[in-house]
Design a protein around this motif. Sequence first.
Motif, short mmCIF file in Angstrom:
data_model
loop_
_atom_site.label_atom_id
_atom_site.label_comp_id
_atom_site.label_asym_id
_atom_site.label_seq_id
_atom_site.Cartn_x
_atom_site.Cartn_y
_atom_site.Cartn_z
N ASP A 222 -10.68 -12.49 -5.87
CA ASP A 222 -9.43 -11.43 -6.44
C ASP A 222 -8.79 -12.41 -7.20
O ASP A 222 -8.40 -12.98 -6.33
CB ASP A 222 -8.76 -10.14 -5.95
N ASN A 247 -9.81 -9.15 -2.26
CA ASN A 247 -8.82 -8.86 -1.23
C ASN A 247 -9.02 -7.73 -0.73
O ASN A 247 -10.37 -7.01 -0.88
CB ASN A 247 -8.51 -8.15 -2.69
N ASP A 250 -8.83 -4.35 -0.96
CA ASP A 250 -9.28 -3.29 -2.07
C ASP A 250 -10.37 -4.33 -2.62
O ASP A 250 -10.47 -5.03 -3.79
CB ASP A 250 -8.67 -3.33 -2.86
N GLN A 253 -11.95 -5.43 -6.67
CA GLN A 253 -10.93 -6.11 -7.47
C GLN A 253 -11.44 -7.56 -7.48
O GLN A 253 -11.38 -8.36 -8.02
CB GLN A 253 -9.11 -6.25 -6.58
#
Length: 908
Positions: A222, A247, A250, A253
């Motif tokens: 990310d 990341n 998440d 991303q």
Amino acid sequence: MPSKPETRSSVVLLGALAGSLCALAPAAAQDSPAYLQLFETSWTNIEARTPDIFTAGYSALWLPPATKASDGSPGYDPWDRFDLGTPTSPTIYGTEVGFRQMVSELHFANQQVTVDLIMNHNGGRSSNSAFIADGAWPGFYLPGNANAANFWGDFHNGQTQSENPGGANYNLWDGDLVGLIDINQSSNFSFIRHPVGANPQNIPPGLVRNRPNPANARLYPDRNLAPLTFVNTGRGGNQNWTVYPFNTADPMQGDPIAENGTGLLLRATQWLMDEHKVDGFRLDAAKHIPQWFWDQYWDAIVFNRRTTPAGQQAIPFSFVEAVDSNTSIQTYIRKFDGIGNRDALDLNEAGALRDIRSANGFGSWQNPINASVDRQDDGNNNGTQGVHHVYSHDNGSVGSGGSAPALPAPSQYALPQNAYALLRSGVPIIYYNGREMHDRFQNRGFWPREGNPTALGNLDANLTRLVQIRAGHARGDMFVLNGPGSDASIQGLNDVLIFERGNTAAANLLVGVNDRYDNGYDSRDVTTRFPPGTILQELSGTATDPSVDPNNDIPDTVTVGANGRVTIRVPRNANPGGAQHHRGYVAYGPAAPAGVLSVAPVASTLPPDAVSVPAYRRRLTPVEVVTDTAFELRLATTKAIATDANFDDFAVFRINQGFADLNGNGIVDQLPPGATVDAGYEQFLTQSSPISGPTGTGTTGLYRQFIDTTLLPEGFNYISIIAYRRRTDGGLPIFKEFRKVVYIDRLPPQATLLDNPAASNGNFEFRVQTTDRTVNAVHILVNVPVGVDPVPLCNGSNQATQYDRLEWRRNVGTLPTGSNSLTVVAFEKTGRAGATRYNNISITLGSGDVNRDGTLTIDDLYASWALGAAYQAEADMNRNGFMDANDRRILEADLRAAEAASMAGSQR
């Protein structure tokens, strides 16, 4: 040397820069973990045997390649470096979720997880046009255009070989190894190799591979997160690096960017560390890759990538496989410069150790001493270089690689040689073949060889005792005491080798190994660094085993005489009666603390698995179950040898990976730089009463600590207590580590319904998932009456099938249309169950609400006709899993009936 590829800033280093980049001086004879090389076992079965790995005394594992290879392969012919397996297409070891859960469990047990990593090649070379059209190896560029100069793209052209230096067309860096396609690390075709969407930089798509997929975002760092910048100093000059983290909170991303083939290899390495928390790597076929790849690129991408149990970032330990002279291997070793932590398997020493075993008494211990790569840097066997072993998957006790190996005989266990490898300085590895694949496969292209079948305590505890002696005693430099030129060089090292571990002030351990197979024992009188009067206890068990020493010829203890002299007897590999026991070794040292580790209260005990459980999964360790909100952790110590002068004077404890305040004083007690071997441990505050030292009782010792179980995870928890022997002679620490596994069971297991059921062929598929690692069985019950206990209703007919490590599924047949209830019952090993009821489960199969507006009207009939042959659950009125005219007739009839009922009501 080939031209170098560009630096790819997609490479990620996690966390802050820990430590300076200045050169570091080598530290001789550092404490290092004992590794278990565990092959031929699936991830879920390794997880199941984690209690055995822990109690055996190991602190690190070397596992096979984790990513997808050809069917049945151990993994050395890579297919897709970002595919760790799915439930519908697993690797031979399992799935990505299973791998992640195994690593998590091993980390609970404070094990470092090292995996095999292959940067040199992919699978077998192919120029098949259909294979190329499909996209060839995922992520790699193989245009296969006969009229183009770049036919082989990211690969070398295959016109040379790298396996036979004396053969024709030999090329170390460009040639194919055993027919596997060789990656050209200097190629520079720049593509987005795992596309997310349309982009002119995307790798040319194949018919079934390399197509854009939004899920590919998780395979990239990310670039909106803070990068780490640093300078890769030293080899190859100073290079500035800016790298971004994955990341992990998440993953979607991630930001795809263009990279070359080397960039893909680095990103794959990074992904295993960042996302899957791998601690280090064994680097396969390292010498077949140019050194600049390792020095300028690979070392940079792993720099400060390992997350330690303390939550800090550190340089991971890795080691190369390089079959070469010790001089040439130096180019692949990089340590002590603040950037690299890359060592090498001591293959030449291992070969010499196997030669001794094969010689049956006619070898020489001088050969492995001379052969060790450890001597190359400074002339000493002091642990600064080399990863020491006897067997591996390539060179084992039994097997040729072409067929499934048989079990070795006890004569092939190589216990004296393993004693040498374990108790000398440096990093040791013991190889264990789990043999699960023997049950699963009949034919394979390559079969890993056998190792030592006793490495986890199966059959006997001889090897695991040596592992534990290493942990408590084997630290400091290694000094050979009976080599040429010494006062005890009788027959040189042809039969017996005597060496000790310790520092210049005092020794820690005295080891004797013997390769002779005639009857009896051999005596050696040597000068040690132990102070005169020190009582040395035989620690390995050979002196007290009547099968080795039926006449008590091997003393249980010896006392060091004037000037540190001591005479020891080392058993040959056959006892005086002629029976071969294959245990020609002794290990003498000051007695470590003796004691018993216990917890209370204990609600029950999980016994070892039954013999009906396959050996590769069968847990040998009994585990006590704690159900209270607190328990007392207790170590009661006694005098190991009554006439000894020193006993325990201090003890500390750790649960799981440590670095947690479990004694309630608000801090982690044992932290570097003061703590070395016990970093992350806690002190006993409830009671700490040693035998020796200023606060010693002089009789028995007792260490107690009340533990709040709400601070511990449910399931297996791994307890370690280190009790130190009092030392006043300036020697290095000597201790006994007590290990125990307990099972915390305060709460019922939990499992969660993922979504409403999916309909297929008239069945409903219910999916259940859990993040609770304790769940080992799930039952799914439909429409249990309110107030009825669902647990007694659980049986084979309603048991769900495990789909993945944390997911279970069950297909259910006929269900009423409309609202239903579902009860999920999760079980764990202790038998405890947890039930969760879900009401208002909407069953849409055959409901007729084709347009899904909540009402049944003529619009639904129109929507049904518009479907044609396409399947939709609501339109499957006869619930047979197919769409045809019969479904529409039934829907039309239902609509007419509803209309007639409505008209009749309006006429009243």
